[in-house]
Every structure is written in structure tokens, then in C-alpha cells.
Design an enzyme around this catalytic site. Structure first.
Site, short mmCIF file in Angstrom:
data_model
loop_
_atom_site.label_atom_id
_atom_site.label_comp_id
_atom_site.label_asym_id
_atom_site.label_seq_id
_atom_site.Cartn_x
_atom_site.Cartn_y
_atom_site.Cartn_z
N ARG A 1 0.84 -1.20 0.00
CA ARG A 1 0.00 0.00 0.00
C ARG A 1 0.88 1.25 0.00
O ARG A 1 0.58 2.21 -0.71
CB ARG A 1 -0.94 0.02 1.21
CG ARG A 1 -2.05 -1.02 1.13
CD ARG A 1 -3.02 -0.88 2.28
NE ARG A 1 -3.84 0.33 2.19
CZ ARG A 1 -4.64 0.76 3.15
NH1 ARG A 1 -4.74 0.08 4.30
NH2 ARG A 1 -5.36 1.86 2.99
N CYS B 1 -1.27 6.32 8.71
CA CYS B 1 -1.59 5.03 8.09
C CYS B 1 -2.71 5.29 7.08
O CYS B 1 -2.69 6.29 6.39
CB CYS B 1 -1.98 4.01 9.15
SG CYS B 1 -3.37 4.52 10.19
#
Length: 278
Positions: free
Chosen positions: A179, A237
Site C-alpha cells: 500500500r 496510516c
């Protein structure tokens, strides 16, 4: 106590929790994409624990602030009082996901001024591995708490401040490597990372048993990533949940860090913000 010094360690072992006595237990299990955490809670939880919902108790509704924005003080205070949280009683949060969600509960309570809050190290699996019991019985009545939310107890970053930390200090991206690199993005509309951020997946903060590495090992991990004494550090995040786990690991290592609560889900709401890949 609120306004005083936080407890020595933000972690607690199953044995110490079993001996703690009067404590507010928050079961914060949650799964991206389900099933609902409350269903897991009903299948078995620690005696006396109440279910705390990440989406509604530990975050404001999703929107311009990201997928899990910081709740306002009044809403958070109301939620915590409903769950029995009081200023003068210890709080322990646990999950079954390497403490990633429990860390968000720890961080949010600390941000709003509760000083005696800890995470059950290793979560539910550590509790059962120690031979300690779980139950399907829900508390018959939760004693309403008297917690007063006082924002500002933990450092936070705006998007601009996160960019500055990435340029001048170390901004840690707590997501999985794929990611961060922009190879996949299962949740947010844009893939990639904040330019200058360093990838530090939260899985590296814990061992195979889901318990946090010891402080020396965490210090070594973060030193290899550029974080040390005197270095300005921050974490983000996808939506500010697992990044709280990074802040917790940094605290265990004796390295203070600020949380970009909106994280990537907020960063990409402005198409003018740059995106890096690779």
C-alpha cells in the site's frame, strides 16, 4: 489521574490485568470489511468487558476529515461515560489484531486526558493462552462513568505539518509495504504515500505472538528508520488507526511522536497534495 503523570507503561500483561481489581475493560475488536466487532464480542470476551466500537465511539463519522476522524470532545466524553469510563479508574483496551485497534483506544483516551489507560499486550489470544477465562455473558448494567474529555493530551499533525515532518524529520507510514508503494489500494481512492515518508509496517512492532517487542528492539527498529533522540517524528496510516499502534511502539521505545489522525484517507481528499509511489 487526569492532569498527572501517565502510568509507567502503556502495556499490561494478562497476569497483571487479572490481579488489577476495579478496572474498565474495553473490547475494541474490529475488522475492515467485517464481521462487526460486536459479533466477535458476543462470541466470547473478558469478564466485565464492554464493547467499544471503533467507528462510532473512537472516531467521528467519515468525511472530509478521513475515514476515522478524531471525535469532538463532547461526543467522545458521552461515549466513554456510557461505557463506564471514569477519571479515577484504570482503563484497559484489548483486541485480537496485534493491538492495532486497542492502540487507537489508548491513544484517543490519552489525547482526551485520561492518564491511566493501557493496552493488554497480546490481546485476547494472550489472555486465553495464559489459561484465563472468557465469557459470553454481558455485564447486566454498566455503571456510567464520570470521564471528562480534555483534548490536547497527545501531539497531532495536520496535513501540512505531516508534510513538514516528512521533509525535516521522519514521517512513518504504518501501512503494509504494497500500500505504501502504491501497488494496491483496497480502501482509499488514490494509491501511494506522502512524499518523503518512510515505510514502517506495524507488523514489525510485534512478535509472532502479537506482543510488542521489548523497548531495546523497538529502539533499534526505529533507529534503522531514522528515528532517534531529538528527531521530530510522526506517524500515519490509512485512517489513523494502525498509526496509533506506531505511536504506542515509539512511546515504548522512549521516542515521542505525533499522530496524523486523518492519515492517507484525509491526505487524498485534496487533489493538490502530492502523491509518491514506489
Amino acid at each position: 489521574m487526569p492532569g498527572g503523570t501517565p502510568v509507567t507503561s502503556p502495556l499490561i500483561t494478562p497476569a497483571d490485568l487479572a490481579a488489577l481489581g476495579d478496572v474498565t475493560l474495553l473490547d475494541v475488536r474490529w475488522r475492515l470489511g467485517g464481521p462487526p466487532g460486536v459479533e466477535l464480542y458476543r462470541e466470547g470476551h473478558l469478564q466485565g468487558a464492554v464493547y467499544c466500537d471503533l467507528d462510532t465511539d473512537l472516531a467521528a463519522p467519515p468525511g472530509a476529515g478521513g475515514r476515522h476522524p478524531l471525535p469532538d470532545a463532547e461526543a467522545f466524553q458521552r461515549a466513554m461515560r456510557r461505557l463506564g469510563v471514569s477519571d479515577g479508574r484504570p482503563v484497559v483496551a484489548y483486541d485480537d489484531a496485534g493491538s492495532t485497534v486497542a492502540a487507537r483506544a489508548w491513544w484517543t483516551l490519552r489525547y482526551f486526558g485520561h492518564q491511566d489507560v493501557r493496552v493488554l499486550d497480546g490481546g485476547l489470544s494472550a489472555w486465553t493462552a495464559a489459561g484465563l477465562p472468557v465469557t459470553k455473558e454481558e455485564p447486566p448494567a454498566v455503571r456510567e462513568g464520570d470521564f471528562t474529555a480534555r483534548p490536547g493530551g497527545m501531539p497531532v499533525l495536520t496535513a501540512d505539518e505531516a508534510a513538514a515532518v516528512a521533509a525535516e524529520g521522519v514521517l512513518l507510514d504504518a501501512r503494509a509495504g504494497e500500500r505504501y508503494r502504491g501497488e494496491v489500494e483496497p480502501v482509499d481512492p488514490v494509491a501511494g504515500h506522502v512524499p518523503g515518508a518512510v515505510n514502517a509496517p506495524t507488523t514489525g512492532n510485534v512478535g509472532p505472538d502479537g506482543r510488542f517487542l521489548d523497548p531495546a528492539a523497538l529502539r533499534a527498529r526505529f533507529a534503522a528508520l531514522g528515528v532517534g533522540e531529538g528527531v521530530r517524528a510522526g506517524a500515519y496510516c490509512g485512517s489513523g488507526v494502525t498509526a496509533a499502534h506506531e505511536v504506542l511502539a515509539l512511546e515504548l521505545a522512549g521516542l515521542p511522536a505525533a499522530l496524523y489522525v486523518g492519515s492517507w484517507s484525509h491526505w487524498v481528499t485534496d487533489p493538490a497534495r502530492p502523491v509518491a509511489t514506489g
